[in-house]
Design an enzyme around this catalytic site. Sequence first.
Site, PDB file in Angstrom:
ATOM      1  CB  VAL A 193      -0.975  -0.009   1.200  1.00 25.26           C
ATOM      2  CG1 VAL A 193      -1.891   1.204   1.160  1.00 25.26           C
ATOM      3  CG2 VAL A 193      -1.800  -1.284   1.196  1.00 25.26           C
ATOM      4  CB  CYS A 194       4.070   2.090   1.742  1.00 22.88           C
ATOM      5  SG  CYS A 194       3.593   1.550   3.376  1.00 22.88           S
ATOM      6  CB  SER A 195       4.832   0.655  -3.227  1.00 17.84           C
ATOM      7  OG  SER A 195       5.786   0.094  -2.343  1.00 17.84           O
ATOM      8  CG  ASP A 196       0.435   1.143  -5.633  1.00 12.17           C
ATOM      9  OD1 ASP A 196       1.386   1.552  -6.324  1.00 12.17           O
ATOM     10  OD2 ASP A 196      -0.121   0.060  -5.833  1.00 12.17           O
TER      11      ASP A 196
END
Lengths: 199, 199
Positions: free
Chosen positions: A90-93
């Site tokens: 989720v962090c990467s998006d």
Amino acid sequence: MKRLIFLILLVLVTGFGFATTAFGRSEAFKGNIYNPGVLKPTDSAPKLKVGDKTPDFSLPGLDGERVSLQQYIGKKNVVISFVPAAWTPVCSDQWPGYNIVRDIFDAHETILMGITVDSIPSLYAWTNQMGTLWFHVLSDFWPHGAVADKFGVLRSDGISERALFVIDKRGIIRYIDVHDINKRPPLEVLVKELEKLQK
Amino acid sequence: MRIIVKINLHLLIIICCIVFMHQPVMARSNPPEKGEMLPDLTLALPANPVHRDYLGLSKGDTFKISEIKAGVVIIEIFSMYCPYCQRDAPNVNSLFNMIEGNSGLKDKIKIIGIGAGNSSFEVDIFRKKYNVLFPLFPDNEFIIHKRVGEVRTPYFIALKINRDGSHKVIYSKLGGIEKADQFLELLLKLSELDKGGGR
């Protein structure tokens, strides 16, 4: 009968499990995203509330400079985006979305600080996949998670919550969202909070 | 004793049905493959009349992708938060312009984008940022995303729709289109549109 109840519970748990695991993953990160699975939504005790004066901090950024909250007091509103860890789904998006809405932040005289508990080299490699980021990317690696802890968003396993803090030019906290770590906070909610700063 | 077991089994089956009926969709583990039919994907009819005209749709609140008036429909699964999708957006726009600028193709090939995990607000951000002229649809709850195998983004699926309304997937691949002219050439070959096939 006990076996039956167990079976029903199993069906309910597995059934609803399907509904909670979806996330988007950009191919920009290839196969390098580690999936930790579904985590406890929040795992920390709040230390700050809306209306509190924001604790000052200073952290090293990707550009080699240290960035403090104090340097923006009286000049800009500040959004702090804590994300749990580099190289996770989720962090990467999340930050790449903020990267294409600089105009919205600018229109509300707001700067963005993205903070994780990762080291600078890890942050460097991770954020390189996102393109050129316009906002501060800060490392809360050492003392480990000290700023996240100050803000009450350090989880028991050493990563931070997925949390947003909106701070006005006086340094007062105007909005806190300690979000379910497994989900991305909707952008429109943050934008509405920025709009409120103008009023 | 037998009757009790039977009743319990029935109870279990009913509970299973209730649980799975409440799932928005059943996730599939793989994306649709070439030669397969696309799962029934239902979208809301666009509010914008230009987009409704583009898709050849006017009636009802929802539509199935296979109902779009075209010989080939290109579906891009993207996310506003995906850096790769952001980088590839100009290429997809080039493809759209190439098709719209060709009088022999503009009524035969249509493009739509589905924003995996994106709200209407987030899809609009992407539309405005990259000046996307073809219809983009939000998939906030990952409903479509789950039905196409929870693919990474960007992911492209091309669907050939025959005159009798039947359809099959002719292209299904992870990654951007990169070079619009080569992508279009490939699609024409796969769809045999240039040989008089399709609608």
